[in-house]
Each structure stands twice: as C-alpha cells, then as structure tokens.
Scaffold this active site. Structure first.
Site, PDB file in Angstrom:
ATOM      1  N   ARG A  52      34.868  27.873 -47.739  1.00 53.68           N
ATOM      2  CA  ARG A  52      35.459  27.130 -49.490  1.00 53.68           C
ATOM      3  C   ARG A  52      34.802  26.088 -49.070  1.00 53.68           C
ATOM      4  O   ARG A  52      34.453  25.287 -50.010  1.00 53.68           O
ATOM      5  CB  ARG A  52      36.748  28.170 -49.496  1.00 53.68           C
ATOM      6  CG  ARG A  52      36.592  28.721 -49.576  1.00 53.68           C
ATOM      7  CD  ARG A  52      38.064  29.023 -50.030  1.00 53.68           C
ATOM      8  NE  ARG A  52      38.367  29.123 -51.337  1.00 53.68           N
ATOM      9  CZ  ARG A  52      39.107  29.368 -52.098  1.00 53.68           C
ATOM     10  NH1 ARG A  52      40.503  29.658 -51.119  1.00 53.68           N
ATOM     11  NH2 ARG A  52      39.419  28.474 -52.882  1.00 53.68           N
ATOM     12  N   LYS A 159      43.149  44.355 -43.267  1.00 52.62           N
ATOM     13  CA  LYS A 159      44.368  44.538 -43.734  1.00 52.62           C
ATOM     14  C   LYS A 159      44.922  43.806 -44.645  1.00 52.62           C
ATOM     15  O   LYS A 159      45.085  42.617 -43.671  1.00 52.62           O
ATOM     16  CB  LYS A 159      45.301  45.684 -43.303  1.00 52.62           C
ATOM     17  CG  LYS A 159      46.499  45.195 -42.229  1.00 52.62           C
ATOM     18  CD  LYS A 159      47.057  46.582 -41.536  1.00 52.62           C
ATOM     19  CE  LYS A 159      48.674  45.192 -41.353  1.00 52.62           C
ATOM     20  NZ  LYS A 159      49.028  44.075 -40.724  1.00 52.62           N
ATOM     21  N   ASP A 188      41.341  48.890 -39.399  1.00 49.64           N
ATOM     22  CA  ASP A 188      42.521  48.778 -38.740  1.00 49.64           C
ATOM     23  C   ASP A 188      42.640  48.791 -37.560  1.00 49.64           C
ATOM     24  O   ASP A 188      42.335  49.741 -36.633  1.00 49.64           O
ATOM     25  CB  ASP A 188      43.531  50.011 -39.353  1.00 49.64           C
ATOM     26  CG  ASP A 188      44.631  50.312 -37.935  1.00 49.64           C
ATOM     27  OD1 ASP A 188      45.285  49.251 -37.654  1.00 49.64           O
ATOM     28  OD2 ASP A 188      45.741  50.888 -39.253  1.00 49.64           O
ATOM     29  N   HIS A 189      43.446  47.774 -36.834  1.00 47.45           N
ATOM     30  CA  HIS A 189      42.801  46.806 -35.669  1.00 47.45           C
ATOM     31  C   HIS A 189      43.226  47.986 -34.319  1.00 47.45           C
ATOM     32  O   HIS A 189      42.700  48.460 -32.975  1.00 47.45           O
ATOM     33  CB  HIS A 189      43.442  45.096 -35.346  1.00 47.45           C
ATOM     34  CG  HIS A 189      44.729  44.963 -34.900  1.00 47.45           C
ATOM     35  ND1 HIS A 189      45.764  45.047 -35.527  1.00 47.45           N
ATOM     36  CD2 HIS A 189      45.276  44.995 -33.459  1.00 47.45           C
ATOM     37  CE1 HIS A 189      46.597  44.612 -35.249  1.00 47.45           C
ATOM     38  NE2 HIS A 189      46.666  45.335 -33.928  1.00 47.45           N
ATOM     39  N   LYS A 193      41.784  50.399 -30.363  1.00 45.46           N
ATOM     40  CA  LYS A 193      42.426  50.308 -29.116  1.00 45.46           C
ATOM     41  C   LYS A 193      41.564  51.358 -28.441  1.00 45.46           C
ATOM     42  O   LYS A 193      41.907  52.290 -28.856  1.00 45.46           O
ATOM     43  CB  LYS A 193      44.201  50.270 -29.361  1.00 45.46           C
ATOM     44  CG  LYS A 193      44.664  48.513 -29.881  1.00 45.46           C
ATOM     45  CD  LYS A 193      46.040  49.606 -29.882  1.00 45.46           C
ATOM     46  CE  LYS A 193      46.819  48.075 -30.203  1.00 45.46           C
ATOM     47  NZ  LYS A 193      46.916  47.202 -29.929  1.00 45.46           N
ATOM     48  N   GLU A 227      58.114  45.458 -30.879  1.00 45.68           N
ATOM     49  CA  GLU A 227      57.391  43.989 -30.845  1.00 45.68           C
ATOM     50  C   GLU A 227      58.793  42.772 -30.266  1.00 45.68           C
ATOM     51  O   GLU A 227      59.665  42.754 -31.308  1.00 45.68           O
ATOM     52  CB  GLU A 227      56.428  44.026 -31.624  1.00 45.68           C
ATOM     53  CG  GLU A 227      55.642  44.122 -32.003  1.00 45.68           C
ATOM     54  CD  GLU A 227      54.811  43.992 -33.732  1.00 45.68           C
ATOM     55  OE1 GLU A 227      54.135  42.776 -32.982  1.00 45.68           O
ATOM     56  OE2 GLU A 227      55.448  43.701 -34.400  1.00 45.68           O
ATOM     57  N   ASP A 246      53.773  46.415 -43.502  1.00 50.12           N
ATOM     58  CA  ASP A 246      53.548  45.687 -42.301  1.00 50.12           C
ATOM     59  C   ASP A 246      52.566  46.542 -41.546  1.00 50.12           C
ATOM     60  O   ASP A 246      51.744  46.525 -41.098  1.00 50.12           O
ATOM     61  CB  ASP A 246      53.888  44.228 -41.921  1.00 50.12           C
ATOM     62  CG  ASP A 246      53.001  43.911 -40.817  1.00 50.12           C
ATOM     63  OD1 ASP A 246      51.894  43.581 -41.259  1.00 50.12           O
ATOM     64  OD2 ASP A 246      53.693  42.961 -39.883  1.00 50.12           O
ATOM     65  N   HIS A 251      49.435  50.741 -38.849  1.00 51.24           N
ATOM     66  CA  HIS A 251      49.546  51.753 -38.114  1.00 51.24           C
ATOM     67  C   HIS A 251      49.573  52.688 -36.899  1.00 51.24           C
ATOM     68  O   HIS A 251      49.825  52.838 -36.293  1.00 51.24           O
ATOM     69  CB  HIS A 251      49.756  50.053 -36.912  1.00 51.24           C
ATOM     70  CG  HIS A 251      48.836  48.729 -37.004  1.00 51.24           C
ATOM     71  ND1 HIS A 251      47.558  48.749 -37.466  1.00 51.24           N
ATOM     72  CD2 HIS A 251      49.415  47.298 -37.624  1.00 51.24           C
ATOM     73  CE1 HIS A 251      47.455  47.467 -37.889  1.00 51.24           C
ATOM     74  NE2 HIS A 251      48.738  46.775 -37.756  1.00 51.24           N
ATOM     75  N   LYS A 351      60.186  43.132 -34.924  1.00 54.45           N
ATOM     76  CA  LYS A 351      60.323  42.680 -34.452  1.00 54.45           C
ATOM     77  C   LYS A 351      61.707  42.066 -33.675  1.00 54.45           C
ATOM     78  O   LYS A 351      62.704  42.934 -33.978  1.00 54.45           O
ATOM     79  CB  LYS A 351      59.865  41.781 -35.114  1.00 54.45           C
ATOM     80  CG  LYS A 351      58.599  42.472 -36.376  1.00 54.45           C
ATOM     81  CD  LYS A 351      57.650  40.973 -36.004  1.00 54.45           C
ATOM     82  CE  LYS A 351      56.145  41.889 -37.255  1.00 54.45           C
ATOM     83  NZ  LYS A 351      55.981  41.763 -35.772  1.00 54.45           N
TER      84      LYS A 351
HETATM   85  C1  BG6 Z   1      49.756  43.008 -37.435  1.00 54.35           C
HETATM   86  C2  BG6 Z   1      50.983  43.249 -38.131  1.00 54.35           C
HETATM   87  O1  BG6 Z   1      49.069  44.398 -38.238  1.00 54.35           O
HETATM   88  O2  BG6 Z   1      49.781  43.826 -35.826  1.00 54.35           O
HETATM   89  C3  BG6 Z   1      51.331  42.675 -37.066  1.00 54.35           C
HETATM   90  O3  BG6 Z   1      50.392  42.308 -38.990  1.00 54.35           O
HETATM   91  C4  BG6 Z   1      51.368  43.247 -35.702  1.00 54.35           C
HETATM   92  O4  BG6 Z   1      53.089  41.787 -37.606  1.00 54.35           O
HETATM   93  C5  BG6 Z   1      50.547  43.857 -34.922  1.00 54.35           C
HETATM   94  O5  BG6 Z   1      52.395  41.834 -34.870  1.00 54.35           O
HETATM   95  C6  BG6 Z   1      50.817  44.336 -34.179  1.00 54.35           C
HETATM   96  O6  BG6 Z   1      49.545  44.309 -33.760  1.00 54.35           O
HETATM   97  P1  BG6 Z   1      49.466  44.311 -32.118  1.00 54.35           P
HETATM   98  O7  BG6 Z   1      48.000  45.315 -31.812  1.00 54.35           O
HETATM   99  O8  BG6 Z   1      50.007  43.815 -31.379  1.00 54.35           O
HETATM  100  O9  BG6 Z   1      50.630  45.747 -31.345  1.00 54.35           O
END
Ligand code: BG6
Length: 502
Positions: A52, A159, A188-189, A193, A227, A246, A251, A351
C-alpha cells in the site's frame, strides 16, 4: 490434490497483495520457493508484489529473501531463489485509490509480455479481512476479474471469512457480485496438512474402514487441537475472536467434515465439497439451554508451560482486563443423519495448554458380550483409531491383546503407522499443495461458500447462548494444564473420557 498426478500448472502472474506482510514472509513466498525447488512452477511465471505504500524493488527482494532464510529448510538453493526473485516486480496499489489499480493492470500487461503469463492471474490477498471485498471490488472496477480468451483469474483469501453467519454470508455475496464461485479460493491451512488430506484416502481408498464407519460400530469421535502457545502478540485480534471463532467453524470442522461426510460421487472439488457441507449442515442446532449444557468455554490463568511462567490471559498485551473471551472451548455435537445418529462428536481446542497435540480419535463400540469376567477390563474399552495430525503425523489402531503367560490378562497394544517411517516428504510450509492446486484450478482443498456458511450456522447456537450468558459460565484453567475440569465433566456425564494429551 496429488502433486504426483503430474498435472502441469499453466503460466500465470501471481499477484501478492500484502507482499510486505507476515503471511507472505513466513508462508506464501517460502511455499512458492519450495514449489520452484520441486520444479512445479510454470515456465511463464511472474510475481507482482503489491504494497500500500512505496516499497523499493530491491528492498522487497531483500525482504522476501530473508523469509526464505528464516522459513525454508537450509541451505536455500541460491540459484532457485535468485531465479524466483528476478520475477518479482513491485506495485503500490490501494483499494481506495482506483488509479493505483490501473498501474497494476499495466504491470500485469507487461508481465504477460515479459514472462509469457498468458493473461492468467492469481490474486493472493494476504491482507486483513476487511480489505477482501474492497480489493475485489477495485479489481473488478479495473477490469481485472474477467476471464477472457481462455485465461483464468482466481482470488485466494484466507480466514477469517466473517465472524458469524451474517457477516460470512455478506462477504460471500460481496465476492460473488464480482467473481464466480469457482474463481474464489478460500484457504483453510488445515487442508494443506498431509494427514488431514489423508483422511480422504484412508476412508475412500480402503475397503477396510467403510463398513464400520457408522453408528453401529462407532461409539463416539473426539477431535482435539491442543496448543501450548498463548495469544502472544495477537491479543487485539484474539480478544475479539476467541477460541470458538478462531478454530472451530474452520479448522476443527474441516476435520469433522472429512470424518463425517458421506462418500462423494467422485473425488473432485464439487462432489467432495458438497458432501462436506452436507455433513456440517446435519449438525444439530441446539436450543440456548442445550448449547450451554453441551459446551464449555474457559480462559487461562497464570501457570507454567515447561519452564516458562505464563501470566493470566487477562493481563496479556491488548487484552481487556475484564475480558470474557474464551481461550478454550469444548463442544458436544450431534450429527442428525442416518450414519451418525446417536454418535456424539466431542471437540476441544485451547491455547496455553500443556503441549501441542492434534488428533482425531474414533472410538469403536465395545465387544457386545464380555467373555473376560473377573479381569481388569479397563484395557478392553479402548478400540481407538487415532489420526494423529501434530506434532507427529500418523495413524494408530489400538486394540487388545492377550498378555503372554498362564494367567488370562489383557494389554492394550497398537498398530502404528508413522508418516516419517514411510515417506520422505519434501520441505514444506503447508501451503505448497494449496498454491499448486489453485494454479491448476483444483478447488477441492479450498472452502466453498456453502461450506463456510454451514460452519458458521453450526456454531451460531453457541455464540448466541454465550452472548446471553455473559461472564457466567466462563470456566478457568491453569496455563500448562490439559484444560478445565468442566471439559472432563462434559464427557463424564456421558460416561466417557477424553484421551490423555499430556
Ligand atoms: C490459526 C489460528 O488459524 O491456526 C491460530 O488463528 C492457531 O490461533 C493456528 O494457532 C493453528 O494452526 P496449526 O497449524 O499450528 O495447528
């Protein structure tokens, strides 16, 4: 979805909005580099780094190179890195300034000439979510979203897709006002995996599991995403968001829907995503009282994780001192369809827990008649199929075996499959397959609008009930523990137990 099905990605210009941001630095650019190492990027390829405010070409390249040093497996192959960095061009563009998108348009036309990118474009919006709709609108106004003469235009966003059903629906319709659904790639990461993708293979490439994958044989399912990290520097975002928003509609529901979905008609993007959305749609909508009774929300208080002293969540940076945001959630869900009627799906995530641990555990029913009266039956209760996702990736089947010796005794044993024993996986950030799939136009591992909305719909009863309940009902747990006692009570009520995570 399989890189080994050797589909070649056609040429394209990869336009990275937020090129100076954290997501680009840590994940997206390193993933492009890893794809380049595996020779999976097309010959005709250009990277347009959009910021930007002014960012010099050289400064940008140094910044991206630094990301490779930090986030790729060393040693970085300088030849590959240089070849990739040479394709980077910077552009300043801001959705509030339409003229800046004309510059972008011109740069893309030049890239078509210089790098032979054939008019194909991927716009990766590595920017805060409030910028998604305005950026897509600005792209539309600049005439950059139309697919002409066989070229493609795709937009990747990540997301959060809204913060509840209403905002997600609004975002979807804003995007679809400019783009066709198949041009929108929602990341969605978790779907990047390997073990998560493997749930599909496990279920549908094996005859073994399908006959028992139903209520007659399965007692319940447990999904755990524990986590050990705290909210760290993300206090402002997290305090607005909480553990449920979150992690759950995205996920954890990816995991749930892959486990719960019906077999798709075909292993393609439309069929798989339709079945996943249908599974989420079948999650029962609890009344407010039921939502409270079937959920636990909790916040961490000071404790120790390993040697590290952790402060109360409420004293974290950018967190309100009287915050009622949950950092842990446990839910009991019911899926109202013929396959899953009467099979609870329990899920928990939080967390500042004792350790990082992610798994899906499927517990099978006990043997119908016990022939082993008089001996310790504890072990007999444990026919679990465990899909381990983090930190180690693998699949374990736990069953009972006779302990050797003249006495009749039973021991729980396991058949263990570890990814690392079988495969040499190339270094990855987890985004490689996803980016490659976008380049070849395969949306199977991306979220479709109906799936996103079904996810929000399923969590709405909890959001609503908690809002009404305010602070009452917020449990506490010690940082470094395995979560609040209330989460144990949620299962104890059904005469069940969480699997140990620590
Ligand atoms: C993210 C969340 O989408 O995923 C985080 O915003 C979280 O809060 C993370 O820690 C977890 O991803 P992973 O791959 O470490 O399980």
């Amino acid at each position: 979805m399989t890189l080994s099905s050797i589909r070649k990605a056609p040429p394209c210009a990869f336009v990275l909005f937020g090129a100076n941001g954290d997501l680009t630095h840590r994940l997206v650019f390193p993933a492009l580099y890893n794809l380049a190492v595996q020779k999976l990027l097309p010959e005709g390829f250009a990277i347009i780094a959009v910021t930007r405010s002014e960012f010099g070409e050289r400064e940008m390249r140094d910044h991206l190179r630094d990301g490779l040093k930090q986030f790729c497996k060393p040693p970085v192959d300088e030849k590959v890195a240089n070849a990739l960095l040479e394709r980077v061009q910077t552009v300043v563009a801001d959705a509030s300034d339409p003229a800046s998108f004309e510059t972008l348009k011109k740069t893309l036309a030049d890239a078509d000439e210089k790098h032979d990118t054939h008019g194909n474009r991927i716009f990766y919006l590595a920017i805060p979510p409030k910028g998604f709709a305005p950026t897509v609108q600005a792209l539309g106004k600049a005439g950059l979203t139309g697919e002409n003469n066989g070229s493609y235009v795709r937009v990747i966003i990540e997301k959060p897709f809204g913060s509840d059903l209403a905002s997600a629906t609004k975002l979807n319709s804003e995007l679809r006002a400019i783009l066709k659904e198949d041009q929108i790639f929602r990341i969605d990461h978790y779907l990047g995996k390997e073990t998560v993708q493997n749930i599909l293979m496990l279920r549908f490439a094996n005859g073994l599991f399908e006959p028992i994958w139903k209520r007659e044989h399965i007692d319940h399912v447990q999904i755990t995403v524990a986590e050990s990290v705290t909210v760290g520097r993300r206090g402002a975002f997290y305090d607005e968001t909480g553990a449920l928003r979150d992690m759950v509609p995205n996920h954890l529901f990816q995991l749930l829907s892959l486990v719960a979905m019906e077999p798709p008609a075909r292993l393609d993007a439309q069929s798989v995503r339709s079945e996943k959305a249908r599974a989420l749609d079948a999650i029962r909508q609890w009344t407010p009282e039921e939502a409270l009774a079937n959920s636990v929300r909790a916040q961490y208080v000071a404790g120790k994780i390993g040697d590290e002293q952790i402060a109360d969540y409420r004293s974290e940076k950018d967190v309100a001192p009287n915050s009622t945001t949950e950092t842990f959630v446990a839910l009991r869900l019911a899926i109202d369809n013929w396959r899953w009627a009467g099979v609870p799906f329990y899920m928990r995530t939080g967390k500042a827990l004792a350790r990082r641990y992610t798994e899906v555990a499927i517990k099978f029913r006990e043997a119908p008649i016990s022939m082993f009266r008089g001996i310790d039956l504890d072990g007999l209760r444990s026919n679990y199929l465990v899909l381990q996702i983090a930190p180690d990736e693998g699949i374990t089947l736990q069953f009972n075996a006779k302990t050797p010796g003249p006495n009749l005794a039973i021991t729980r044993v396991a058949m263990d499959f570890k990814y690392s024993d079988f495969f040499d996986t190339p270094p990855a950030t987890g985004y490689e397959t996803l980016l490659f799939d976008c380049m070849i136009g395969d949306g199977m591992l991306y979220q479709r609008d109906d799936g996103v909305e079904a996810g929000w719909r399923a969590v709405e009863p909890f959001l609503r009930a908690w809002r009404q309940a305010g602070e009452s009902g917020l449990a506490l747990y010690r940082a470094g523990s395995t979560g609040p006692a209330e989460a144990d009570a949620l299962l104890a009520r059904d005469h069940r137990r969480w699997r140990p995570t620590a």
